[in-house]
Scaffold this active site. Structure first.
Site, mmCIF file in Angstrom:
data_model
loop_
_atom_site.group_PDB
_atom_site.id
_atom_site.type_symbol
_atom_site.label_atom_id
_atom_site.label_comp_id
_atom_site.label_asym_id
_atom_site.label_seq_id
_atom_site.Cartn_x
_atom_site.Cartn_y
_atom_site.Cartn_z
ATOM 1 N N HIS A 455 0.833 -1.205 0.000
ATOM 2 C CA HIS A 455 0.000 0.000 0.000
ATOM 3 C C HIS A 455 0.872 1.261 0.000
ATOM 4 O O HIS A 455 0.687 2.163 -0.833
ATOM 5 C CB HIS A 455 -0.909 -0.016 1.234
ATOM 6 C CG HIS A 455 -1.810 1.169 1.355
ATOM 7 N ND1 HIS A 455 -3.143 1.137 1.051
ATOM 8 C CD2 HIS A 455 -1.567 2.436 1.759
ATOM 9 C CE1 HIS A 455 -3.689 2.327 1.245
ATOM 10 N NE2 HIS A 455 -2.741 3.136 1.695
ATOM 11 N N GLU A 456 1.809 1.325 0.925
ATOM 12 C CA GLU A 456 2.645 2.519 1.028
ATOM 13 C C GLU A 456 3.575 2.671 -0.183
ATOM 14 O O GLU A 456 3.842 3.786 -0.631
ATOM 15 C CB GLU A 456 3.463 2.496 2.327
ATOM 16 C CG GLU A 456 2.625 2.479 3.611
ATOM 17 C CD GLU A 456 1.666 3.643 3.716
ATOM 18 O OE1 GLU A 456 1.931 4.714 3.115
ATOM 19 O OE2 GLU A 456 0.626 3.505 4.395
ATOM 20 N N HIS A 459 1.843 4.581 -2.873
ATOM 21 C CA HIS A 459 1.965 6.036 -2.736
ATOM 22 C C HIS A 459 3.307 6.511 -3.278
ATOM 23 O O HIS A 459 3.397 7.512 -4.000
ATOM 24 C CB HIS A 459 1.861 6.441 -1.257
ATOM 25 C CG HIS A 459 0.476 6.409 -0.708
ATOM 26 N ND1 HIS A 459 -0.578 7.062 -1.303
ATOM 27 C CD2 HIS A 459 -0.040 5.817 0.408
ATOM 28 C CE1 HIS A 459 -1.674 6.881 -0.591
ATOM 29 N NE2 HIS A 459 -1.374 6.131 0.444
ATOM 30 N N HIS A 462 3.507 6.502 -7.011
ATOM 31 C CA HIS A 462 2.680 7.586 -7.564
ATOM 32 C C HIS A 462 3.554 8.835 -7.737
ATOM 33 O O HIS A 462 3.472 9.535 -8.755
ATOM 34 C CB HIS A 462 1.518 7.871 -6.609
ATOM 35 C CG HIS A 462 0.424 8.690 -7.206
ATOM 36 N ND1 HIS A 462 -0.730 9.003 -6.527
ATOM 37 C CD2 HIS A 462 0.286 9.285 -8.411
ATOM 38 C CE1 HIS A 462 -1.515 9.736 -7.287
ATOM 39 N NE2 HIS A 462 -0.920 9.930 -8.438
#
Length: 609
Positions: A455-456, A459, A462
């Protein structure tokens, strides 16, 4: 259970330490995370945090702060003199970048640095920079220079779409700060914003503070699970992964025990938000906060279908401290799967996934002396096969009593196009709270830990893969209910057997073992943004990646349509570009409903029985 026998036999024969030492086939990035760090000692060449020379000492914060404030004043004067045109937006973005590079770095250091003097200096810098930002957001002359551009239809219409959107976003910041108010009310708005900054800092710091309880109040056999402080036990988290029911119950009750002072801070913060929202012309703080998001307004979030999802009640009869634990376990004994998910193996998996999808690789680098705030921090360079260096990720993955207990992502520096044609490389920090490696084993992850890692990293990528012209909209600097899409999409990759089979291998023997987490629900519906982002991620996963999660063409299209733009493109247009349709409210709800495993409720009941 026959699939588990080789693993059980391995432990019975006591080959753990010997096998781990003989396995030497980790890639460089895997080895960087499965081995203890050995830093070179150089007492003559001390660098500063993140390579900023001034930040080799606490006094340096005032230096970088003052330099940013001086540059800000020069850029404000330049913006007010500038005739309407693309250069207006470029000056505004320089102004934003000058302040953000200091504020974002200080915002991270104030919660993550182990030295209290660094944390205090960073907090002072955050307040001073934040105060300047609020003053700028009510500067009438500065706003007029931007409004002159937007009101000049002939010039504005000739700007490229990203420049037009960034100009509109800057104007939006003025509007929600009360630029339209008279002088007295504008001053009141500034004061409320400054007060909000202070209250938010107080509340955030309080959230990270552990609670204490006397040792004698707890059974002695669970003391080992917590930090000891003289005659007290410190509890700084929920210990959600602990297999002992009593440990989870004690952690939940002590860590979340009400604190009157913190409650007062929170109530004052909420009251201050409401006053500010009403002062600048909004019905409520929610109306102010949701303007410009995919949701647009609070009313759109309250359809009967979404309310029914929020009231999903599979956990109603389960004690709170059991919920996360059972979500993560799925009736599989941790010792059976964790050895296949060492931190190094998972990082190899992420590296392989990014290489196949985007042509981007993770390369471990040795940080300079003084560049990182803890010996446990790893530095990764993200390199594209044709574009070269994309940016840097600092990985602060291991538990420390002084760091926040939430897993989180920080932007330290945003990417943007520079005047000389170069690109300002993004820098981010990922913060997790993983267990330290032991003498006999590397850090081994539970399914929940692995999902958080993916998940991290969503980020982080991105930010790495974005190539916006302006830093104001780089990477995760987009509306909140879109910012979680790339990270939640990564959770789907983390639970797909075709992806897992590429990297899951035993840290001692090197065996591969496919493990499918088909019941994974993930973050759920704590905040609406996670609901909306999960719905979008679900649609993207099922329509674009499900048939072939490692397809390079799809990965490139995902980067081109969604990741590359940051906040520089209206989020629903990015979703529409990827899905080739504009999703309706029904599509969002159906995407969420389809993610709920029909056997999930039965599983929870069986677990309790």
């Amino acid at each position: 259970m026959s699939v588990y026998r080789p693993l059980v036999c391995l432990f019975r024969h006591g080959t753990a330490a010997r096998a781990w030492r003989t396995l030497t086939t980790w890639s460089p990035v895997g080895a960087a995370f499965n081995a203890r760090v050995h830093r070179r000692l150089d007492i003559f060449h001390q660098n500063g945090l993140f390579g900023v020379p001034e930040l080799s000492c606490v006094e340096g914060f005032e230096v970088v702060q003052d330099r940013a404030l001086q540059e800000t004043q020069q850029l404000v004067e330049e913006a007010c003199r500038c005739p309407p045109g693309v250069q207006t937006v470029e000056i505004f973005d320089k102004l934003s970048d000058s302040l953000c590079r200091v504020a974002d770095m200080a915002d991270f250091i104030k919660v993550a640095h182990p030295d209290p003097s660094y944390r205090e200096a960073a907090e002072r810098t955050c307040i001073n920079i934040g105060t300047m930002v609020e003053r700028l957001n009510t500067n009438v002359d500065l706003c007029k220079s931007l409004k002159d551009l937007l009101d000049n239809e002939e010039i504005f219409s000739k700007l490229d779409p990203e420049t037009r959107r960034v100009a509109e976003l800057f104007l939006f910041d003025f509007e929600i700060s009360g630029i339209h108010l008279d002088k007295k009310k504008r001053k009141e708005a500034v004061n409320l914003n400054v007060k909000l900054l202070d209250l938010s800092n107080q509340f955030l710091m309080s959230c990270h503070m552990p609670n204490r309880i006397e040792k004698r109040a707890l059974p002695e056999h669970i003391h080992q699970h917590f930090t000891k402080d003289g005659n007290y036990i410190q509890i700084g988290g929920l210990n959600a992964d602990a297999p002992d029911d009593l440990v989870r119950e004690v952690a939940y009750k002590v860590f979340l025990y009400p604190n009157e002072n913190v409650m007062h801070i929170l109530e004052e913060l909420l009251s201050c938000r409401d006053k500010l929202a009403r002062l600048v012309g909004y019905e409520s703080y929610a109306h102010r906060a949701l303007k410009g998001t995919m949701a647009k307004s609070p009313g759109r979030l309250y359809s009967s279908e979404i309310v029914s999802l929020l009231s999903f009640s599979s956990f109603n009869n389960m004690a709170c401290w059991h919920v996360v634990f059972y979500l993560c376990r799925f009736n599989i004994e941790p010792s059976l799967y964790s050895p296949y998910f060492s931190l190094g193996a998972c990082m190899e998996g992420l590296n392989g996934l990014f290489t196949q999808l985007y042509g981007a690789s993770l390369l471990a680098e040795q940080p300079s002396v003084g560049e990182v705030w803890s010996e446990d921090v790893r530095k990764l360079a993200v390199v594209h096969e044709t574009e070269g260096l994309l940016g840097y990720i600092y990985c602060d993955f291991f538990y420390r009593p002084d760091k926040p207990h939430q897993d989180c992502h920080f932007t330290i520096r945003g990417g943007r196009q520079l005047e000389d044609g170069q690109y300002q490389l993004p820098i981010v920090v990922l913060m997790l709270n993983l267990p330290h490696p032991t003498r006999s084993a590397p850090t081994l992850l539970s399914p929940g830990m692995m999902e958080n890692l993916f998940h991290e990293m969503g980020h982080a990528m991105h930010s790495m893969l974005g190539r916006t012209r302006y830093q104001h909209v780089t990477g995760t600097r987009c509306v909140t209910d879109f910012a979680e899409v790339p990270s939640i999409l990564m959770e789907y990759f983390a639970t797909d057997y075709r992806v897992i089979s590429q990297f899951a291998r035993h840290y001692q023997t090197g065996q591969a073992w496919q493990l499918r987490f088909s019941h994974l629900v993930g973050y759920g519906a704590k905040y609406y943004s996670y609901l909306m982002s999960r719905a979008v991620a679900s649609m993207v996963w099922k329509q674009c990646f499900y048939k072939d999660p490692l397809n390079r063409e799809t990965g490139e299209r995902y980067r081109r349509e969604m990741l590359a733009h940051g906040g520089g493109k209206e989020p629903m247009l990015m979703v529409e570009g990827m899905l080739q349709k504009r999703p309706s409210i029904e599509d969002f709800v159906n995407a969420l409903v389809s993610d709920l495993d029909p056997d999930f409720e039965t599983f929870i009941m069986d677990s309790e029985g």
